[in-house]
Design an enzyme around this catalytic site. Sequence first.
Site, PDB file in Angstrom:
ATOM      1  N   LYS A 151       0.872  -1.181   0.000  1.00  0.00           N
ATOM      2  CA  LYS A 151       0.000   0.000   0.000  1.00  0.00           C
ATOM      3  C   LYS A 151       0.905   1.227   0.000  1.00  0.00           C
ATOM      4  O   LYS A 151       2.019   1.142   0.506  1.00  0.00           O
ATOM      5  CB  LYS A 151      -0.909   0.005   1.236  1.00  0.00           C
ATOM      6  CG  LYS A 151      -1.780  -1.236   1.390  1.00  0.00           C
ATOM      7  CD  LYS A 151      -3.026  -1.188   0.560  1.00  0.00           C
ATOM      8  CE  LYS A 151      -3.773  -2.530   0.615  1.00  0.00           C
ATOM      9  NZ  LYS A 151      -5.071  -2.521  -0.023  1.00  0.00           N
ATOM     10  N   LYS A 153      -2.401   1.495  -2.391  1.00  0.00           N
ATOM     11  CA  LYS A 153      -2.800   0.462  -3.357  1.00  0.00           C
ATOM     12  C   LYS A 153      -2.492   0.848  -4.793  1.00  0.00           C
ATOM     13  O   LYS A 153      -2.314  -0.003  -5.635  1.00  0.00           O
ATOM     14  CB  LYS A 153      -4.229   0.020  -3.166  1.00  0.00           C
ATOM     15  CG  LYS A 153      -5.301   1.064  -3.297  1.00  0.00           C
ATOM     16  CD  LYS A 153      -6.687   0.439  -3.512  1.00  0.00           C
ATOM     17  CE  LYS A 153      -7.349  -0.235  -2.403  1.00  0.00           C
ATOM     18  NZ  LYS A 153      -8.456  -1.073  -2.657  1.00  0.00           N
ATOM     19  N   LYS A 177       1.008  -9.877  -3.089  1.00  0.00           N
ATOM     20  CA  LYS A 177      -0.248  -9.841  -3.838  1.00  0.00           C
ATOM     21  C   LYS A 177      -0.457  -8.444  -4.410  1.00  0.00           C
ATOM     22  O   LYS A 177      -0.189  -7.453  -3.739  1.00  0.00           O
ATOM     23  CB  LYS A 177      -1.405 -10.215  -2.909  1.00  0.00           C
ATOM     24  CG  LYS A 177      -2.755 -10.297  -3.568  1.00  0.00           C
ATOM     25  CD  LYS A 177      -3.815 -10.673  -2.549  1.00  0.00           C
ATOM     26  CE  LYS A 177      -5.124  -9.958  -2.710  1.00  0.00           C
ATOM     27  NZ  LYS A 177      -5.220  -8.760  -3.493  1.00  0.00           N
ATOM     28  N   ASP A 179      -2.894  -5.377  -5.791  1.00  0.00           N
ATOM     29  CA  ASP A 179      -4.225  -4.923  -5.430  1.00  0.00           C
ATOM     30  C   ASP A 179      -5.166  -5.120  -6.612  1.00  0.00           C
ATOM     31  O   ASP A 179      -4.737  -5.276  -7.752  1.00  0.00           O
ATOM     32  CB  ASP A 179      -4.198  -3.476  -4.944  1.00  0.00           C
ATOM     33  CG  ASP A 179      -4.925  -3.351  -3.612  1.00  0.00           C
ATOM     34  OD1 ASP A 179      -6.001  -3.958  -3.489  1.00  0.00           O
ATOM     35  OD2 ASP A 179      -4.413  -2.679  -2.708  1.00  0.00           O
ATOM     36  N   GLU A 180      -6.484  -5.088  -6.321  1.00  0.00           N
ATOM     37  CA  GLU A 180      -7.462  -5.406  -7.370  1.00  0.00           C
ATOM     38  C   GLU A 180      -7.446  -4.394  -8.510  1.00  0.00           C
ATOM     39  O   GLU A 180      -7.798  -4.741  -9.645  1.00  0.00           O
ATOM     40  CB  GLU A 180      -8.875  -5.512  -6.771  1.00  0.00           C
ATOM     41  CG  GLU A 180      -9.489  -4.227  -6.213  1.00  0.00           C
ATOM     42  CD  GLU A 180      -8.925  -3.818  -4.854  1.00  0.00           C
ATOM     43  OE1 GLU A 180      -8.189  -4.623  -4.270  1.00  0.00           O
ATOM     44  OE2 GLU A 180      -9.210  -2.696  -4.410  1.00  0.00           O
ATOM     45  N   HIS A 269      -9.806 -12.641  -6.846  1.00  0.00           N
ATOM     46  CA  HIS A 269     -10.243 -11.474  -6.067  1.00  0.00           C
ATOM     47  C   HIS A 269     -11.702 -11.230  -6.431  1.00  0.00           C
ATOM     48  O   HIS A 269     -12.087 -11.391  -7.587  1.00  0.00           O
ATOM     49  CB  HIS A 269      -9.368 -10.267  -6.402  1.00  0.00           C
ATOM     50  CG  HIS A 269      -9.506  -9.150  -5.406  1.00  0.00           C
ATOM     51  ND1 HIS A 269     -10.648  -8.391  -5.294  1.00  0.00           N
ATOM     52  CD2 HIS A 269      -8.650  -8.682  -4.468  1.00  0.00           C
ATOM     53  CE1 HIS A 269     -10.482  -7.491  -4.325  1.00  0.00           C
ATOM     54  NE2 HIS A 269      -9.276  -7.650  -3.807  1.00  0.00           N
ATOM     55  N   ARG A 270     -12.525 -10.843  -5.423  1.00  0.00           N
ATOM     56  CA  ARG A 270     -13.970 -10.750  -5.674  1.00  0.00           C
ATOM     57  C   ARG A 270     -14.483  -9.310  -5.747  1.00  0.00           C
ATOM     58  O   ARG A 270     -15.667  -9.070  -5.492  1.00  0.00           O
ATOM     59  CB  ARG A 270     -14.717 -11.528  -4.594  1.00  0.00           C
ATOM     60  CG  ARG A 270     -14.434 -11.019  -3.191  1.00  0.00           C
ATOM     61  CD  ARG A 270     -15.242 -11.765  -2.142  1.00  0.00           C
ATOM     62  NE  ARG A 270     -14.968 -11.240  -0.819  1.00  0.00           N
ATOM     63  CZ  ARG A 270     -15.705 -11.483   0.254  1.00  0.00           C
ATOM     64  NH1 ARG A 270     -16.752 -12.266   0.162  1.00  0.00           N
ATOM     65  NH2 ARG A 270     -15.391 -10.956   1.419  1.00  0.00           N
ATOM     66  N   HIS A 302     -11.267 -14.955  -1.987  1.00  0.00           N
ATOM     67  CA  HIS A 302     -11.518 -14.135  -0.782  1.00  0.00           C
ATOM     68  C   HIS A 302     -12.864 -14.503  -0.147  1.00  0.00           C
ATOM     69  O   HIS A 302     -13.862 -14.660  -0.848  1.00  0.00           O
ATOM     70  CB  HIS A 302     -11.531 -12.653  -1.159  1.00  0.00           C
ATOM     71  CG  HIS A 302     -10.170 -12.139  -1.483  1.00  0.00           C
ATOM     72  ND1 HIS A 302      -9.588 -11.080  -0.808  1.00  0.00           N
ATOM     73  CD2 HIS A 302      -9.253 -12.537  -2.397  1.00  0.00           C
ATOM     74  CE1 HIS A 302      -8.382 -10.859  -1.302  1.00  0.00           C
ATOM     75  NE2 HIS A 302      -8.154 -11.727  -2.277  1.00  0.00           N
ATOM     76  N   LYS A 309     -12.343  -4.881   8.154  1.00  0.00           N
ATOM     77  CA  LYS A 309     -12.922  -3.584   7.799  1.00  0.00           C
ATOM     78  C   LYS A 309     -14.148  -3.686   6.873  1.00  0.00           C
ATOM     79  O   LYS A 309     -14.862  -2.712   6.681  1.00  0.00           O
ATOM     80  CB  LYS A 309     -11.849  -2.720   7.113  1.00  0.00           C
ATOM     81  CG  LYS A 309     -11.483  -3.169   5.694  1.00  0.00           C
ATOM     82  CD  LYS A 309     -10.475  -2.256   5.018  1.00  0.00           C
ATOM     83  CE  LYS A 309     -10.228  -2.728   3.592  1.00  0.00           C
ATOM     84  NZ  LYS A 309      -9.150  -2.026   2.908  1.00  0.00           N
ATOM     85  N   SER A 351      -9.141 -11.454   4.271  1.00  0.00           N
ATOM     86  CA  SER A 351      -8.466 -10.189   3.974  1.00  0.00           C
ATOM     87  C   SER A 351      -9.415  -9.029   4.220  1.00  0.00           C
ATOM     88  O   SER A 351     -10.631  -9.171   4.157  1.00  0.00           O
ATOM     89  CB  SER A 351      -8.038 -10.220   2.497  1.00  0.00           C
ATOM     90  OG  SER A 351      -7.649  -8.952   2.034  1.00  0.00           O
ATOM     91  N   GLY A 352      -8.834  -7.864   4.461  1.00  0.00           N
ATOM     92  CA  GLY A 352      -9.628  -6.642   4.598  1.00  0.00           C
ATOM     93  C   GLY A 352      -9.569  -6.096   6.011  1.00  0.00           C
ATOM     94  O   GLY A 352     -10.351  -6.486   6.875  1.00  0.00           O
ATOM     95  N   GLY A 353      -8.578  -5.237   6.262  1.00  0.00           N
ATOM     96  CA  GLY A 353      -8.468  -4.611   7.582  1.00  0.00           C
ATOM     97  C   GLY A 353      -7.797  -5.479   8.630  1.00  0.00           C
ATOM     98  O   GLY A 353      -7.928  -5.226   9.827  1.00  0.00           O
ATOM     99  N   ALA A 374      -2.698  -9.313   4.863  1.00  0.00           N
ATOM    100  CA  ALA A 374      -2.701  -8.015   5.546  1.00  0.00           C
ATOM    101  C   ALA A 374      -1.943  -7.004   4.692  1.00  0.00           C
ATOM    102  O   ALA A 374      -0.762  -7.205   4.395  1.00  0.00           O
ATOM    103  CB  ALA A 374      -2.062  -8.141   6.924  1.00  0.00           C
ATOM    104  N   GLY A 376      -2.566  -2.935   4.878  1.00  0.00           N
ATOM    105  CA  GLY A 376      -2.333  -1.879   5.868  1.00  0.00           C
ATOM    106  C   GLY A 376      -1.719  -2.432   7.148  1.00  0.00           C
ATOM    107  O   GLY A 376      -0.892  -1.777   7.788  1.00  0.00           O
TER     108      GLY A 376
HETATM  109  C1  CAP Z   1      -7.144  -5.420   1.636  1.00  0.00           C
HETATM  110  C2  CAP Z   1      -7.489  -5.247   0.187  1.00  0.00           C
HETATM  111  C3  CAP Z   1      -8.427  -6.319  -0.413  1.00  0.00           C
HETATM  112  C4  CAP Z   1      -9.743  -6.562   0.329  1.00  0.00           C
HETATM  113  C5  CAP Z   1     -10.827  -7.139  -0.573  1.00  0.00           C
HETATM  114  C6  CAP Z   1      -8.142  -3.901  -0.053  1.00  0.00           C
HETATM  115  O1  CAP Z   1      -6.274  -4.450   2.082  1.00  0.00           O
HETATM  116  O2  CAP Z   1      -6.313  -5.245  -0.580  1.00  0.00           O
HETATM  117  O3  CAP Z   1      -8.677  -5.908  -1.714  1.00  0.00           O
HETATM  118  O4  CAP Z   1      -9.511  -7.408   1.372  1.00  0.00           O
HETATM  119  O5  CAP Z   1     -11.962  -7.499   0.157  1.00  0.00           O
HETATM  120  O6  CAP Z   1      -7.835  -3.294  -1.061  1.00  0.00           O
HETATM  121  O7  CAP Z   1      -9.006  -3.519   0.738  1.00  0.00           O
HETATM  122  P1  CAP Z   1      -5.981  -4.263   3.657  1.00  0.00           P
HETATM  123  P2  CAP Z   1     -12.380  -9.027   0.426  1.00  0.00           P
HETATM  124  O8  CAP Z   1      -5.300  -5.496   4.132  1.00  0.00           O
HETATM  125  O9  CAP Z   1      -5.071  -3.049   3.744  1.00  0.00           O
HETATM  126  O10 CAP Z   1      -7.291  -4.003   4.336  1.00  0.00           O
HETATM  127  O11 CAP Z   1     -11.174  -9.726   0.933  1.00  0.00           O
HETATM  128  O12 CAP Z   1     -13.464  -8.949   1.440  1.00  0.00           O
HETATM  129  O13 CAP Z   1     -12.841  -9.559  -0.870  1.00  0.00           O
HETATM  130 MG    MG Z   2      -7.328  -4.792  -2.393  1.00  0.00          MG
END
Ligand code: CAP
Ligand code: MG
Length: 428
Positions: A151, A153, A177, A179-180, A269-270, A302, A309, A351-353, A374, A376
């Site tokens: 990050k 991202k 990984k 980012d999307e 990734h979803r 995911h 978060k 994943s996510g927060g 993880a 952030g």
């Molecule tokens: C997480 C993340 C993932 C999300 C996607 C983001 O980053 O890279 O894309 O987890 O959601 O961009 O938010 P952090 P999910 O670790 O910094 O939060 O996994 O629910 O599909």
């Molecule tokens: Mg992401």
Amino acid sequence: MPEWYHEFVDAAYSPTPDDLIVLFRLHPSEGFSIEEAAGRVASESSVGTWTEVKTMKPRIRALMAKAYSIRGNLVKVAYPIELFEPRNMPQILSSIAGNIFGMKAVDGVRIEDIRWPSRILRGFRGPRLGLDGLRKLFKTKERPLTATVPKPKLGLTAEEHAGAGYDAWVGGVDLLKDDENLSSQRFNAFERRVKESYRMRDKAEKETREVKGYLINVTAETNEMVRRAKTVKRAGGEIVMIDILTVGWAALQTMREVCQDLGLAIHAHRAFHAAFTRNRRHGMSMLAVSDVARAIGVDSLHIGTVIGKLDSPKEEVLALRNNLQQRQFQSVDPALDQDWGRIKSVFPTSSGGLHPGLVPQLMGLLGKDIVIQAGGGIWGHPDGGLAGARALRQAIDAVLSGVRLEEYAKTHSEIRRAIETWGVATYV
Ligand code: CAP
Ligand code: MG
């Protein structure tokens, strides 16, 4: 008006093993009973339209779907297998998840789950490696795999991104990984990122003597995605990441074939799912999405965190995890049993927060057969990403050796600094 919707409701019908079954949550519009709504949904998603037609034939009547179970708002509809083209996921979804979402007779339609007959599953590959194959590849049996997204991202250059990857890998993370929304932008072109990242990956592998992976995002127009997957293969990659919902199911099916030929795994990734999974009255559940993804064949997907978060309720995340991991998925309402047969299991990614202080609670909820991602929670560590990566691994090591994080922190400075920053959550 010559209506025949009631003919699509049949409480006496008992589904055959070849029927595809959809569990709907229906909220009829004012003036419609649940039976009337159910009949219209079964009709519109199989052979019917808004009125009876003169071209109807007895043999076509055999293709009518049947709403055979109505319990409160939950309706089960059985579809004869002949309605579907083998190996064509878009066609299957255009039927069962097509026009019905816009019907005036229903105020809300949600697909909670789908039961796939083995004759349909036979047409799909399922994961190439799946959970067990990925564990073998990364030579880790007993602990969750770890992943991190650098990050911010977007905005890091290819060199900065690969440098972050190197820190994470040597700090103990298994998977870098993307980012999307990182694909091939001016500040970080795909080809350059490939070159830099696999160079750093090889260096980290040499130094740590561990297997390191890179979930590189190839998401793009389909032909371009194919080109990018080939580039990844040439550079020595084993996995590609695909934003499976924004590229679409047809593209994912194509990529699954391409990855079979190239010998690549797929991390799914979803992004976009919550547009239709979050509203509990309408759309399609993530459980149903996970079915489609597993059948086509993603190796990891995911599933949410419960405690992070993004919105991901406990029951939903647990059902998703079970549906991806088990061969015989046992339904818990609202879901249907599923025999996955020869289709391999998928590695669920949480994943996510997330941050190291949440690891005990997360593993308490989801166990060790998960990938913990993880972003952030590593790059926000007060001493930087290398320390953040170490802290994540220390948190896992602490849980696996049955030691509380506060205790572990007395002898491990990275986890100490992480929990000073973000705190600790304890699973109850
Ligand atoms: C997480 C993340 C993932 C999300 C996607 C983001 O980053 O890279 O894309 O987890 O959601 O961009 O938010 P952090 P999910 O670790 O910094 O939060 O996994 O629910 O599909
Ligand atoms: Mg992401």
